[in-house]
Every structure is written in C-alpha cells, then in structure tokens.
Write an enzyme that holds these catalytic residues in place. Structure first.
Site, short mmCIF file in Angstrom:
data_model
loop_
_atom_site.label_atom_id
_atom_site.label_comp_id
_atom_site.label_asym_id
_atom_site.label_seq_id
_atom_site.Cartn_x
_atom_site.Cartn_y
_atom_site.Cartn_z
N THR A 19 0.67 -31.16 -3.24
CA THR A 19 1.10 -31.11 -4.64
C THR A 19 1.32 -32.52 -5.20
OG1 THR A 19 2.20 -29.02 -4.17
CG2 THR A 19 2.84 -30.14 -6.20
N HIS A 64 -4.55 -26.59 -10.10
CA HIS A 64 -3.66 -25.59 -9.51
C HIS A 64 -4.47 -24.78 -8.52
CE1 HIS A 64 -0.83 -22.26 -9.19
NE2 HIS A 64 -1.86 -21.46 -9.34
N ARG A 93 -6.56 -24.64 -0.74
CA ARG A 93 -5.38 -25.52 -0.71
C ARG A 93 -5.65 -26.77 0.14
NH1 ARG A 93 -0.88 -23.69 -3.17
NH2 ARG A 93 0.67 -24.61 -1.79
N PHE A 128 12.04 -28.74 -12.84
CA PHE A 128 10.83 -29.26 -13.51
C PHE A 128 10.14 -28.22 -14.40
CE2 PHE A 128 9.68 -27.88 -9.18
CZ PHE A 128 8.68 -26.96 -9.44
N ARG A 186 -6.95 -33.72 -5.36
CA ARG A 186 -5.80 -34.41 -5.97
C ARG A 186 -5.78 -35.90 -5.61
NH1 ARG A 186 -1.76 -29.35 -4.91
NH2 ARG A 186 -1.83 -28.43 -7.00
N TYR A 216 3.98 -19.55 -15.07
CA TYR A 216 4.80 -20.26 -14.08
C TYR A 216 6.22 -19.71 -13.98
CZ TYR A 216 1.30 -23.90 -13.19
OH TYR A 216 0.17 -24.59 -12.79
N LYS A 258 -6.28 -28.77 -14.75
CA LYS A 258 -5.15 -28.97 -15.66
C LYS A 258 -5.48 -29.94 -16.80
CE LYS A 258 -1.69 -27.90 -12.13
NZ LYS A 258 -0.33 -28.20 -11.63
N GLU A 310 -2.61 -14.06 -10.58
CA GLU A 310 -3.01 -15.16 -11.46
C GLU A 310 -4.42 -14.92 -12.03
OE1 GLU A 310 -0.17 -18.34 -9.09
OE2 GLU A 310 -2.35 -18.57 -8.94
N ASN A 349 -1.19 -33.17 -11.83
CA ASN A 349 -1.85 -33.21 -10.51
C ASN A 349 -3.22 -32.53 -10.48
OD1 ASN A 349 -0.95 -30.60 -10.56
ND2 ASN A 349 0.11 -30.66 -8.58
P1 CMP Z 1 1.01 -26.15 -9.15
O1 CMP Z 1 0.20 -25.98 -7.91
O2 CMP Z 1 0.31 -25.87 -10.44
O3 CMP Z 1 2.32 -25.22 -9.07
C1 CMP Z 1 3.56 -25.60 -9.64
C2 CMP Z 1 3.54 -26.94 -10.29
O4 CMP Z 1 4.77 -27.54 -10.62
C3 CMP Z 1 2.91 -27.92 -9.32
O5 CMP Z 1 1.53 -27.66 -9.20
C4 CMP Z 1 3.27 -29.26 -9.96
O6 CMP Z 1 2.27 -29.74 -10.83
C5 CMP Z 1 4.49 -28.93 -10.80
N1 CMP Z 1 5.64 -29.77 -10.49
C6 CMP Z 1 6.21 -30.64 -11.33
N2 CMP Z 1 7.23 -31.28 -10.74
C7 CMP Z 1 7.31 -30.81 -9.48
C8 CMP Z 1 8.18 -31.08 -8.37
N3 CMP Z 1 9.16 -31.97 -8.45
N4 CMP Z 1 7.95 -30.39 -7.24
C9 CMP Z 1 6.95 -29.49 -7.15
N5 CMP Z 1 6.12 -29.20 -8.18
C10 CMP Z 1 6.29 -29.85 -9.33
#
Ligand code: CMP
Length: 139
Positions: free
Chosen positions: A93, A117, A87, A59, A104, A51, A11, A128, A114
């Site tokens: 996350t 992805h 994962r 968010f 992470r 997304y 990212k 994807e 973070n």
């Molecule tokens: P990702 O794995 O890219 O998939 C969805 C993304 O939403 C997640 O990583 C986070 O970076 C982002 N995100 C931002 N805010 C939140 C939240 N409150 N809960 C979960 N995901 C979030």
C-alpha cells in the site's frame, strides 16, 4: 474458496499523470484478462460508500476526497489466483515499501496517491465488482 477474479481501480493520481496505458500493459503482461472496464468519476458519496469499510480510520476523509478528485478506471480482471497474484503485482500500500517491478513502485507517489486499488479478498472482489458493473457489462 479462491476465485479467479479480482477488482481494480486506476486512481486519480495515475490517471492524471498519464499512466493508464503503462498500468494496463503491466496488468496484461502479468496475465490478467479484462472482464469489464469503465472510465468514470466517483462522486464523494460513491467514494464514501465504496470505502465504507474504512469509515472509522483516520485517513477516511482524505481517502474519499482524493478518490473523488478526478476520473478513475475501474475494472474486473481474471487470472488463476487473481486476488493474491494481483496484490503481488501492485505491491505494498505504501509505495516506499513496495518491491521493485510492482505497479506502485513504478507509478505511485504516496500511501494515499498510490496509483491503483486491488481487492483484498475474493468476497470483496465480488462486492467491489458489483459496485461498478452489471452482468451485461462483463465479457
Ligand atoms: P486501497 O488499496 O485503495 O485501500 C484503502 C486505501 O486507503 C489504500 O489503498 C490507501 O490509498 C488509502 N490510505 C490512505 N492513508 C492510509 C494509511 N495511513 N494506511 C493505509 N491506507 C491508507
């Protein structure tokens, strides 16, 4: 049915902080082979589409803005049990909840910034990967 491929993005936060090399090293050392890779930047329209599954989440706007704020590295990775193992490698996350030794925990600053992805299912890994790569770009 499980497949042996997953999709990842490094990212904008991790790219901007100079962590591409360190993150790719962790992926390689964990046994993931690079099938396809691209250094690019998402428009807000593309980030919104990628997304779209989160469009009703509070968010979503912040996520789309952040993911289109700078360049990213997109890749398809191959390994036995790729989705689940990747994962595990990237961690939770929310980086404050990620295990030690995960990508992470090592490189991420917050739940939105973070670092990486990782696809959450084989079906989404396929969708994807197809979002970024043609058949001719996979090796
Ligand atoms: P990702 O794995 O890219 O998939 C969805 C993304 O939403 C997640 O990583 C986070 O970076 C982002 N995100 C931002 N805010 C939140 C939240 N409150 N809960 C979960 N995901 C979030």
């Amino acid at each position: 049915m499980t497949t042996n491929r997953t999709f990842t993005m490094i990212k904008p936060d991790a790219v901007g902080n100079g962590y591409i090399g360190g993150i790719l090293k962790m992926m390689n050392e964990a046994g993931f082979r690079i099938v396809a890779m691209k250094y690019t930047k998402l428009s807000s329209e593309m980030a919104g589409k990628f997304y779209e599954v989160h469009k009703d989440r509070p968010f979503y706007g912040e996520l789309v803005e952040f993911m289109s704020s700078g360049p990213i590295v997109a890749a398809i990775l191959e390994k036995t049990n790729a989705v689940a193992d990747f994962r595990t490698l990237i961690g939770a996350t929310d980086p404050t909840k990620a295990d030690a030794g995960t990508i992470r925990k090592t490189y991420a600053k917050s739940i939105s910034a973070n670092a990486v992805h990782g696809s959450d299912s084989d079906e989404n890994a396929q969708i994807e990967g197809d979002f970024f790569f043609s058949k001719l770009e996979r090796f």
